[in-house]
Enzyme design. Sequence first.
Site: not given
Length: 299
Positions: A172, A185
């Site tokens: 990501s 995250y």
Amino acid sequence: MSPALEVLVFLGTLLYAYVEALVKLLLPAKRKTVRGELVLVTGAARGLGRATALEFARRQSRLVLWDVEAHGLKETAAECEGLGATVHTFVVDCSKRAEIYSAAEKVKKDIGDISILVNNAGVIAAADLLSTQDHQVEKTFEVNILAHIWTTRAFLPTMMNNNYGHIVTVASAAGHLVTPFMVVYCSSKFAAVGFHKALTDELTSLGKDGIKTTCLCPVFINTGFVKNPSMRLGKILEVDEVVKALMEGIVTNQKMVFVPSNQRFALLLERLLPERALNYLKKLTDVKFDAVVGHRSNQ
């Protein structure tokens, strides 16, 4: 070799590397085919995983699809089969090492050797650090990074023996640039990026140049993975454009795929700009999404 000579050799290598990079930039990239390859995609029941599986099906790859959600997995398989692909499905909880290893053994015994591994499965708990439950922290790391390690350990030996294969890490933008209320995250995705880089370097050191690696780093995608994301600067991506960039990265053996590609510029700015300027730029970007904030965890 004397230090002076070593410096000259380094400068010569640096010049050659710049020329080589310029040539690669100007010339069309060499492309490979994925037709007939046995591709395993984790987290294939929906979103990016489903779209990636469908793209491999269009390119006539053979598919092994994993996900914890049986119904969505069945739907993905049906769509892929409608495109003419051979599909095998396994209901696997990627947060559990034992399930990963067990399913991997079944794949190797009953289907064959995986040549392209797409580590896509991921979870998120959008919340400030103190509002994030302990079990959410554990699950995030189990799925977002430990599963990558377990699957790679399961299928890498055959790739090593054949000096052939491709390992894809779906990370990501949050593995490079941080965002508030995504501490856990972001940490897991930084780990995924680090895993990709370290694995790539290790394979090079071992002389396994036939095993390629690609790391995908997109910003927010319109899949529902994160609820109601928005940005003043930039846009929320559609899944098709992310898959297109990923497949281009795979067939041209790109090591790092940013979507959008201007993230490279953002990374450069982070290294060059002073903290006050970076904070102002973040305010201009104005990233927003639904998150749990201020509800303290009871562990």
